[in-house]
Motif scaffolding. Structure first.
Motif, PDB file in Angstrom:
ATOM      1  N   ASP A   3      10.697  21.499 -16.505  1.00  9.73           N
ATOM      2  CA  ASP A   3       9.432  20.791 -16.316  1.00  9.73           C
ATOM      3  C   ASP A   3       8.868  20.284 -17.639  1.00  9.73           C
ATOM      4  N   TYR A   4       9.758  20.067 -18.602  1.00  6.45           N
ATOM      5  CA  TYR A   4       9.311  19.470 -19.871  1.00  6.45           C
ATOM      6  C   TYR A   4       9.091  17.972 -19.685  1.00  6.45           C
ATOM      7  N   ASN A   5       8.320  17.402 -20.592  1.00  5.68           N
ATOM      8  CA  ASN A   5       8.082  15.959 -20.555  1.00  5.68           C
ATOM      9  C   ASN A   5       9.268  15.242 -21.229  1.00  5.68           C
ATOM     10  N   THR A   6      10.411  15.273 -20.547  1.00  5.84           N
ATOM     11  CA  THR A   6      11.654  14.647 -21.023  1.00  5.84           C
ATOM     12  C   THR A   6      12.255  13.903 -19.831  1.00  5.84           C
ATOM     13  N   PRO A   7      13.254  13.039 -20.049  1.00  7.29           N
ATOM     14  CA  PRO A   7      13.761  12.236 -18.925  1.00  7.29           C
ATOM     15  C   PRO A   7      14.198  13.055 -17.711  1.00  7.29           C
ATOM     16  N   ASP A   8      14.849  14.214 -17.912  1.00  9.78           N
ATOM     17  CA  ASP A   8      15.252  15.004 -16.736  1.00  9.78           C
ATOM     18  C   ASP A   8      14.523  16.347 -16.646  1.00  9.78           C
ATOM     19  N   GLY A   9      13.528  16.555 -17.501  1.00 13.33           N
ATOM     20  CA  GLY A   9      12.722  17.776 -17.441  1.00 13.33           C
ATOM     21  C   GLY A   9      13.270  18.921 -18.280  1.00 13.33           C
ATOM     22  N   ALA A  10      14.529  18.814 -18.726  1.00  8.37           N
ATOM     23  CA  ALA A  10      15.136  19.889 -19.541  1.00  8.37           C
ATOM     24  C   ALA A  10      14.917  19.575 -21.026  1.00  8.37           C
ATOM     25  N   GLY A  11      15.048  20.609 -21.860  1.00  9.06           N
ATOM     26  CA  GLY A  11      14.830  20.454 -23.297  1.00  9.06           C
ATOM     27  C   GLY A  11      15.840  19.508 -23.926  1.00  9.06           C
ATOM     28  N   VAL A  12      15.360  18.740 -24.909  1.00  4.25           N
ATOM     29  CA  VAL A  12      16.205  17.753 -25.594  1.00  4.25           C
ATOM     30  C   VAL A  12      16.360  18.172 -27.062  1.00  4.25           C
ATOM     31  N   ARG A  13      17.614  18.124 -27.545  1.00  9.05           N
ATOM     32  CA  ARG A  13      17.889  18.489 -28.933  1.00  9.05           C
ATOM     33  C   ARG A  13      18.846  17.471 -29.559  1.00  9.05           C
ATOM     34  N   ASP A  14      18.915  17.544 -30.891  1.00  2.65           N
ATOM     35  CA  ASP A  14      19.778  16.655 -31.663  1.00  2.65           C
ATOM     36  C   ASP A  14      21.025  17.473 -32.058  1.00  2.65           C
ATOM     37  N   TYR A  15      22.112  17.288 -31.318  1.00  2.00           N
ATOM     38  CA  TYR A  15      23.340  18.056 -31.550  1.00  2.00           C
ATOM     39  C   TYR A  15      24.193  17.333 -32.581  1.00  2.00           C
ATOM     40  N   ASN A  44      17.217  15.990 -43.866  1.00  5.23           N
ATOM     41  CA  ASN A  44      17.521  16.356 -42.476  1.00  5.23           C
ATOM     42  C   ASN A  44      18.971  16.003 -42.185  1.00  5.23           C
ATOM     43  N   LEU A  45      19.704  16.922 -41.556  1.00  2.00           N
ATOM     44  CA  LEU A  45      21.072  16.609 -41.121  1.00  2.00           C
ATOM     45  C   LEU A  45      21.115  16.651 -39.592  1.00  2.00           C
ATOM     46  N   GLY A  46      21.029  15.487 -39.021  1.00  2.29           N
ATOM     47  CA  GLY A  46      21.092  15.347 -37.566  1.00  2.29           C
ATOM     48  C   GLY A  46      21.580  13.948 -37.251  1.00  2.29           C
ATOM     49  N   SER A  47      21.737  13.665 -35.963  1.00  3.11           N
ATOM     50  CA  SER A  47      22.280  12.350 -35.583  1.00  3.11           C
ATOM     51  C   SER A  47      21.185  11.323 -35.333  1.00  3.11           C
ATOM     52  N   GLY A  48      19.965  11.821 -35.060  1.00  2.00           N
ATOM     53  CA  GLY A  48      18.880  10.915 -34.667  1.00  2.00           C
ATOM     54  C   GLY A  48      18.876  10.621 -33.170  1.00  2.00           C
ATOM     55  N   HIS A  49      19.813  11.269 -32.420  1.00  2.00           N
ATOM     56  CA  HIS A  49      19.882  11.057 -30.970  1.00  2.00           C
ATOM     57  C   HIS A  49      19.650  12.387 -30.259  1.00  2.00           C
ATOM     58  N   GLY A  50      18.983  12.311 -29.116  1.00  2.00           N
ATOM     59  CA  GLY A  50      18.714  13.532 -28.364  1.00  2.00           C
ATOM     60  C   GLY A  50      19.481  13.585 -27.059  1.00  2.00           C
ATOM     61  N   PHE A  51      19.927  14.799 -26.703  1.00  2.00           N
ATOM     62  CA  PHE A  51      20.558  15.029 -25.401  1.00  2.00           C
ATOM     63  C   PHE A  51      19.892  16.240 -24.748  1.00  2.00           C
ATOM     64  N   SER A  52      19.751  16.161 -23.432  1.00  2.00           N
ATOM     65  CA  SER A  52      19.118  17.274 -22.714  1.00  2.00           C
ATOM     66  C   SER A  52      20.149  18.359 -22.423  1.00  2.00           C
ATOM     67  N   VAL A  53      19.647  19.517 -22.004  1.00  2.00           N
ATOM     68  CA  VAL A  53      20.539  20.617 -21.598  1.00  2.00           C
ATOM     69  C   VAL A  53      21.505  20.113 -20.517  1.00  2.00           C
ATOM     70  N   LEU A  54      20.977  19.344 -19.563  1.00  2.00           N
ATOM     71  CA  LEU A  54      21.840  18.878 -18.459  1.00  2.00           C
ATOM     72  C   LEU A  54      22.854  17.838 -18.946  1.00  2.00           C
ATOM     73  N   ASP A  55      22.480  17.008 -19.926  1.00  2.00           N
ATOM     74  CA  ASP A  55      23.454  16.080 -20.538  1.00  2.00           C
ATOM     75  C   ASP A  55      24.603  16.876 -21.155  1.00  2.00           C
ATOM     76  N   MET A  56      24.255  17.986 -21.807  1.00  2.00           N
ATOM     77  CA  MET A  56      25.272  18.785 -22.503  1.00  2.00           C
ATOM     78  C   MET A  56      26.196  19.467 -21.495  1.00  2.00           C
ATOM     79  N   THR A  59      11.284  18.562 -27.202  1.00  2.00           N
ATOM     80  CA  THR A  59      12.236  17.643 -27.848  1.00  2.00           C
ATOM     81  C   THR A  59      12.251  17.880 -29.348  1.00  2.00           C
ATOM     82  N   VAL A  60      13.443  17.976 -29.916  1.00  2.00           N
ATOM     83  CA  VAL A  60      13.585  18.068 -31.380  1.00  2.00           C
ATOM     84  C   VAL A  60      14.696  17.115 -31.787  1.00  2.00           C
ATOM     85  N   ILE A  61      14.335  16.053 -32.487  1.00  2.00           N
ATOM     86  CA  ILE A  61      15.325  15.044 -32.909  1.00  2.00           C
ATOM     87  C   ILE A  61      15.091  14.737 -34.388  1.00  2.00           C
TER      88      ILE A  61
END
Ligand SMILES: O=c1ccn([C@@H]2O[C@H](COP(=O)(O)OP(=O)(O)O[C@H]3O[C@H](CO)[C@@H](O)[C@H](O)[C@H]3O)[C@@H](O)[C@H]2O)c(=O)[nH]1
Length: 189
Positions: free
Chosen positions: A67-79, A107-119, A145-147
């Motif tokens: 129920d997060y404010n993200t496209p599918d409700g799951a947490g989004v991170r920068d993998y 910062n070492l990240g991709s700049g792109h976020g994916f949700s738990v369900l995307d992963m 969200t952390v990107i």
């Protein structure tokens, strides 16, 4: 807190060169399949847990909040693939070897976020294994969200991530399927 300690260390001896690297969410494994992540006991992090479900060590993933404010409700991170992360370290080391004192932060990240369900979906595709999951409560302290903004690493080092989600998941599966128990022995029953 650690960043403050590092900056204080450098300020106390200004000839010292310090590089602070902020990791986002490192995943994946060495392409050989011989070096990878081998958490002790139950993994806290998402991808080691997903990998252990795929290899049959655990039954089901709990998704911490839908129920997060993200496209599918799951947490989004920068993998970020561990090999990209390793290359970021080499860039930073080269940079501080050319400095005559100072502290740099990147910062070492991709700049792109994916949700738990995307992963979960990406790992199912990479492994060919189903990842059963159930929706659970939010984990206290988690952000929606952390990107990364990795523009500084690109500007200063010419560094950016080269490996995408598929390579992260395939290399992780290569490691986990060759080493179901990581660096530990299989339990004797
Ligand atoms: O079994 C799990 C594990 C994680 N997640 C979710 O998956 C995402 C990624 O979780 P995780 O792999 O634990 O990474 P982070 O939540 O980004 O935590 C990292 O970043 C935190 C803050 O920077 C640090 O405190 C942690 O040590 C570090 O692992 C988050 O949305 C979690 O809620 C699940 O849904 N189920």
């Amino acid at each position: 807190m650690i960043e403050q300690i590092m900056r204080g260390y450098q300020e106390a001896d200004t000839e010292k060169c310090v590089s602070i690297l902020r990791y986002f969410n490192p995943v994946g494994a060495h392409p050989s399949g011989r070096i990878g992540e081998s958490p002790n006991s139950i993994p806290n992090n998402l991808m080691p847990f997903v990998q252990q479900v795929a290899v049959g060590r655990r039954e089901c993933l709990s998704v911490f909040g839908n129920d997060y404010n993200t496209p599918d409700g799951a947490g989004v991170r920068d993998y970020i693939h561990v090999d990209d992360l390793a290359e970021g370290h080499i860039c930073a080391l080269k940079k501080i070897l050319s400095m005559e004192g100072g502290c740099i932060t990147h910062n070492l990240g991709s700049g792109h976020g994916f949700s738990v369900l995307d992963m979960v979906k990406a790992f199912e595709e990479a492994s060919g294994k189903p990842i059963p999951y159930k929706m659970g409560d939010r984990r206290p302290g988690d952000l929606a969200t952390v990107i990364a903004n990795a523009a500084k690493a690109k500007a200063d080092f010419g560094w950016e991530t080269k490996r995408g989600l598929e390579e992260m998941c395939k290399s992780a599966w290569n490691w986990q399927s060759k080493n179901p128990y990581g660096y530990e022995d299989a339990p004797k029953d």
